[in-house]
Design a protein around this motif. Structure first.
Motif, PDB file in Angstrom:
ATOM      1  N   GLY A  89       0.814  -1.218   0.000  1.00  0.00           N
ATOM      2  CA  GLY A  89       0.000   0.000   0.000  1.00  0.00           C
ATOM      3  C   GLY A  89       0.841   1.259   0.000  1.00  0.00           C
ATOM      4  N   GLN A  90       1.852   1.304   0.858  1.00  0.00           N
ATOM      5  CA  GLN A  90       2.654   2.531   0.931  1.00  0.00           C
ATOM      6  C   GLN A  90       3.479   2.724  -0.326  1.00  0.00           C
ATOM      7  OE1 GLN A  90       6.060   3.092   1.258  1.00  0.00           O
ATOM      8  NE2 GLN A  90       6.981   1.169   1.902  1.00  0.00           N
ATOM      9  N   ARG A  91       3.901   1.644  -0.957  1.00  0.00           N
ATOM     10  CA  ARG A  91       4.663   1.801  -2.204  1.00  0.00           C
ATOM     11  C   ARG A  91       3.764   2.308  -3.333  1.00  0.00           C
ATOM     12  NH1 ARG A  91       7.442  -2.462   0.208  1.00  0.00           N
ATOM     13  NH2 ARG A  91       6.038  -4.067  -0.594  1.00  0.00           N
ATOM     14  N   THR A  92       2.535   1.831  -3.371  1.00  0.00           N
ATOM     15  CA  THR A  92       1.595   2.334  -4.373  1.00  0.00           C
ATOM     16  C   THR A  92       1.323   3.816  -4.153  1.00  0.00           C
ATOM     17  OG1 THR A  92       0.536   0.167  -4.626  1.00  0.00           O
ATOM     18  CG2 THR A  92      -0.731   2.094  -5.329  1.00  0.00           C
ATOM     19  N   LEU A  93       1.132   4.216  -2.895  1.00  0.00           N
ATOM     20  CA  LEU A  93       0.905   5.627  -2.602  1.00  0.00           C
ATOM     21  C   LEU A  93       2.119   6.478  -2.972  1.00  0.00           C
ATOM     22  CD1 LEU A  93      -1.019   5.571   0.809  1.00  0.00           C
ATOM     23  CD2 LEU A  93      -1.936   5.909  -1.494  1.00  0.00           C
ATOM     24  N   GLN A  94       3.302   5.946  -2.779  1.00  0.00           N
ATOM     25  CA  GLN A  94       4.503   6.688  -3.168  1.00  0.00           C
ATOM     26  C   GLN A  94       4.538   6.896  -4.679  1.00  0.00           C
ATOM     27  OE1 GLN A  94       6.507   8.114  -1.060  1.00  0.00           O
ATOM     28  NE2 GLN A  94       7.338   6.735   0.489  1.00  0.00           N
ATOM     29  N   GLU A  95       4.097   5.902  -5.431  1.00  0.00           N
ATOM     30  CA  GLU A  95       4.054   6.043  -6.891  1.00  0.00           C
ATOM     31  C   GLU A  95       3.050   7.119  -7.297  1.00  0.00           C
ATOM     32  OE1 GLU A  95       3.113   2.200  -8.368  1.00  0.00           O
ATOM     33  OE2 GLU A  95       5.024   1.299  -7.747  1.00  0.00           O
ATOM     34  N   ILE A  96       1.887   7.108  -6.657  1.00  0.00           N
ATOM     35  CA  ILE A  96       0.880   8.130  -6.957  1.00  0.00           C
ATOM     36  C   ILE A  96       1.398   9.498  -6.568  1.00  0.00           C
ATOM     37  CG2 ILE A  96      -1.448   8.948  -6.410  1.00  0.00           C
ATOM     38  CD1 ILE A  96      -2.227   6.000  -5.949  1.00  0.00           C
ATOM     39  N   ARG A  97       2.133   9.558  -5.467  1.00  0.00           N
ATOM     40  CA  ARG A  97       2.687  10.851  -5.028  1.00  0.00           C
ATOM     41  C   ARG A  97       3.599  11.446  -6.095  1.00  0.00           C
ATOM     42  NH1 ARG A  97       6.106  14.231  -2.561  1.00  0.00           N
ATOM     43  NH2 ARG A  97       5.381  15.210  -0.623  1.00  0.00           N
ATOM     44  N   ARG A  98       4.401  10.604  -6.726  1.00  0.00           N
ATOM     45  CA  ARG A  98       5.289  11.104  -7.775  1.00  0.00           C
ATOM     46  C   ARG A  98       4.482  11.733  -8.912  1.00  0.00           C
ATOM     47  NH1 ARG A  98       8.531   6.730  -5.954  1.00  0.00           N
ATOM     48  NH2 ARG A  98       7.498   5.200  -7.274  1.00  0.00           N
ATOM     49  N   ASP A  99       3.352  11.132  -9.241  1.00  0.00           N
ATOM     50  CA  ASP A  99       2.495  11.715 -10.275  1.00  0.00           C
ATOM     51  C   ASP A  99       1.900  13.043  -9.812  1.00  0.00           C
ATOM     52  OD1 ASP A  99       2.978   9.547 -11.917  1.00  0.00           O
ATOM     53  OD2 ASP A  99       1.181   8.464 -11.277  1.00  0.00           O
ATOM     54  N   LEU A 100       1.504  13.096  -8.548  1.00  0.00           N
ATOM     55  CA  LEU A 100       0.879  14.308  -8.013  1.00  0.00           C
ATOM     56  C   LEU A 100       1.830  15.494  -7.939  1.00  0.00           C
ATOM     57  CD1 LEU A 100      -1.445  13.088  -5.112  1.00  0.00           C
ATOM     58  CD2 LEU A 100      -2.093  14.650  -6.955  1.00  0.00           C
ATOM     59  N   THR A 101       3.120  15.219  -7.837  1.00  0.00           N
ATOM     60  CA  THR A 101       4.072  16.317  -7.685  1.00  0.00           C
ATOM     61  C   THR A 101       4.506  16.908  -9.029  1.00  0.00           C
ATOM     62  OG1 THR A 101       5.872  14.696  -7.537  1.00  0.00           O
ATOM     63  CG2 THR A 101       4.978  15.538  -5.464  1.00  0.00           C
ATOM     64  N   ALA A 102       3.921  16.444 -10.131  1.00  0.00           N
ATOM     65  CA  ALA A 102       4.205  17.073 -11.431  1.00  0.00           C
ATOM     66  C   ALA A 102       3.769  18.531 -11.379  1.00  0.00           C
ATOM     67  CB  ALA A 102       3.462  16.332 -12.533  1.00  0.00           C
ATOM     68  N   PRO A 103       4.476  19.417 -12.083  1.00  0.00           N
ATOM     69  CA  PRO A 103       4.126  20.852 -12.040  1.00  0.00           C
ATOM     70  C   PRO A 103       2.683  21.096 -12.470  1.00  0.00           C
ATOM     71  CG  PRO A 103       6.253  20.515 -13.109  1.00  0.00           C
ATOM     72  CD  PRO A 103       5.653  19.151 -12.941  1.00  0.00           C
ATOM     73  N   VAL A 104       1.997  21.973 -11.753  1.00  0.00           N
ATOM     74  CA  VAL A 104       0.633  22.359 -12.111  1.00  0.00           C
ATOM     75  C   VAL A 104       0.543  23.883 -12.116  1.00  0.00           C
ATOM     76  CG1 VAL A 104      -0.440  20.272 -11.213  1.00  0.00           C
ATOM     77  CG2 VAL A 104      -0.145  22.234  -9.704  1.00  0.00           C
ATOM     78  N   GLU A 105      -0.305  24.390 -12.985  1.00  0.00           N
ATOM     79  CA  GLU A 105      -0.500  25.838 -13.072  1.00  0.00           C
ATOM     80  C   GLU A 105      -1.709  26.250 -12.250  1.00  0.00           C
ATOM     81  OE1 GLU A 105      -0.709  27.203 -17.056  1.00  0.00           O
ATOM     82  OE2 GLU A 105       1.240  26.384 -17.643  1.00  0.00           O
ATOM     83  N   GLY A 106      -1.610  27.437 -11.655  1.00  0.00           N
ATOM     84  CA  GLY A 106      -2.736  27.975 -10.900  1.00  0.00           C
ATOM     85  C   GLY A 106      -2.564  27.789  -9.411  1.00  0.00           C
ATOM     86  N   GLY A 107      -2.552  28.895  -8.692  1.00  0.00           N
ATOM     87  CA  GLY A 107      -2.345  28.839  -7.243  1.00  0.00           C
ATOM     88  C   GLY A 107      -3.403  28.046  -6.516  1.00  0.00           C
ATOM     89  N   GLU A 108      -4.644  28.151  -6.939  1.00  0.00           N
ATOM     90  CA  GLU A 108      -5.721  27.429  -6.262  1.00  0.00           C
ATOM     91  C   GLU A 108      -5.602  25.927  -6.483  1.00  0.00           C
ATOM     92  OE1 GLU A 108      -9.315  30.681  -6.630  1.00  0.00           O
ATOM     93  OE2 GLU A 108      -8.302  29.942  -8.427  1.00  0.00           O
ATOM     94  N   VAL A 109      -5.209  25.543  -7.681  1.00  0.00           N
ATOM     95  CA  VAL A 109      -5.011  24.117  -7.964  1.00  0.00           C
ATOM     96  C   VAL A 109      -3.849  23.584  -7.140  1.00  0.00           C
ATOM     97  CG1 VAL A 109      -4.464  22.401  -9.742  1.00  0.00           C
ATOM     98  CG2 VAL A 109      -5.964  24.335 -10.287  1.00  0.00           C
ATOM     99  N   ARG A 110      -2.753  24.339  -7.085  1.00  0.00           N
ATOM    100  CA  ARG A 110      -1.597  23.904  -6.289  1.00  0.00           C
ATOM    101  C   ARG A 110      -1.956  23.800  -4.815  1.00  0.00           C
ATOM    102  NH1 ARG A 110       1.228  27.271  -9.808  1.00  0.00           N
ATOM    103  NH2 ARG A 110       1.220  28.973  -8.297  1.00  0.00           N
ATOM    104  N   ALA A 111      -2.764  24.723  -4.302  1.00  0.00           N
ATOM    105  CA  ALA A 111      -3.143  24.691  -2.889  1.00  0.00           C
ATOM    106  C   ALA A 111      -3.913  23.413  -2.574  1.00  0.00           C
ATOM    107  CB  ALA A 111      -3.975  25.919  -2.535  1.00  0.00           C
ATOM    108  N   ILE A 112      -4.849  23.043  -3.452  1.00  0.00           N
ATOM    109  CA  ILE A 112      -5.617  21.811  -3.245  1.00  0.00           C
ATOM    110  C   ILE A 112      -4.681  20.605  -3.318  1.00  0.00           C
ATOM    111  CG2 ILE A 112      -7.346  20.302  -4.313  1.00  0.00           C
ATOM    112  CD1 ILE A 112      -8.880  22.881  -5.094  1.00  0.00           C
ATOM    113  N   ARG A 113      -3.793  20.614  -4.335  1.00  0.00           N
ATOM    114  CA  ARG A 113      -2.845  19.512  -4.485  1.00  0.00           C
ATOM    115  C   ARG A 113      -1.942  19.376  -3.261  1.00  0.00           C
ATOM    116  NH1 ARG A 113       1.913  19.393  -7.651  1.00  0.00           N
ATOM    117  NH2 ARG A 113       2.391  21.358  -6.594  1.00  0.00           N
ATOM    118  N   ASP A 114      -1.413  20.501  -2.790  1.00  0.00           N
ATOM    119  CA  ASP A 114      -0.477  20.457  -1.668  1.00  0.00           C
ATOM    120  C   ASP A 114      -1.153  20.013  -0.374  1.00  0.00           C
ATOM    121  OD1 ASP A 114       1.445  21.275  -3.425  1.00  0.00           O
ATOM    122  OD2 ASP A 114       1.559  23.343  -2.700  1.00  0.00           O
TER     123      ASP A 114
END
Length: 225
Positions: free
Chosen positions: A117-142
């Motif tokens: 489970g934790q390894r799968t979440l780590q993989e998803i985390r790598r996808d989530l940390t891709a650059p995103v535009e927009g402060g509101e989107v980044r706030a939700i992501r972070d």
């Protein structure tokens, strides 16, 4: 969630905190039922993830700009949430078949499941940390990354020592971190989504929150939940 699975009579839909509370009655160490003090009535009544909420993923091909950026983040959030729910369901299933007491096989299985489970979440985390535009989107992501990280720490601890599932070392701190970061993410979604967002994306976000982070009712005991 998998609400049909029960552990000591507690529906899994109550979530990780309730699962841990119910498992405190099943000692994963020698000596019979756990004697850790139980949670109060207010805690027991706190809502958890619900499998009654339909989550509809929007088609990315129909979106652009901020709509697409937030939808992509939310798709990864949904993936992580499903992995967290699967982890709880897996723990519950293993322990439901071993109520008479733990075995080395049980502990090894719980440890293995937590590691996967934790390894799968780590993989998803790598996808989530891709650059995103927009402060509101980044706030939700972070905000969500903080919640995901709390879950990773919890599963790493369970992998190392499955007694964490039944009130072992550091359990309360792990659950508090999961709870508070989850509430912070849900609040950011409810209050911080961009104006003019595509309704399909807005609904997707709110469905994720309604499923995993339902708003809590005021306590009847005079305090707050």
């Amino acid at each position: 969630m998998v609400g049909a699975v029960l552990i000591v009579g507690v529906p899994l839909a109550f979530g990780v905190a309730a699962l841990s509370r119910s498992l405190s009655d099943i000692s994963l160490t020698e000596g019979g039922p756990g004697d850790r003090p139980g949670a109060g009535d207010d805690d027991a009544a706190a809502p958890g993830p619900s499998d009654d909420v339909e989550v509809v993923v929007p088609d990315l091909d129909d979106l652009s700009g901020t709509d697409e950026a937030l939808a992509r983040v939310l798709i990864d959030v949904d993936r992580a949430e499903r992995e967290m729910m699967d982890a709880q369901a897996g723990f519950a299933e293993v322990l439901a078949g071993d109520l008479s007491g733990p075995t080395d096989t049980t502990l090894d299985e719980l440890s293995s499941m937590a590691g996967e489970g934790q390894r799968t979440l780590q993989e998803i985390r790598r996808d989530l940390t891709a650059p995103v535009e927009g402060g509101e989107v980044r706030a939700i992501r972070d905000r969500y990354l903080a919640h995901l990280d709390a879950w990773v720490r919890y599963l790493v601890a369970v992998e190392d020592d499955p007694t964490v599932l039944a009130g072992g070392p550091g359990t309360e701190a792990f659950l508090l971190s999961i709870d508070t970061t989850g509430e912070s993410f849900a609040r950011e979604v409810r209050e911080g989504m961009p104006e003019g967002l595509d309704e399909r994306v807005r609904s997707f976000a709110l469905q994720i929150v309604a499923r995993g982070f339902p708003e809590r009712e005021p306590s009847t005991g005079g305090g707050t939940v």
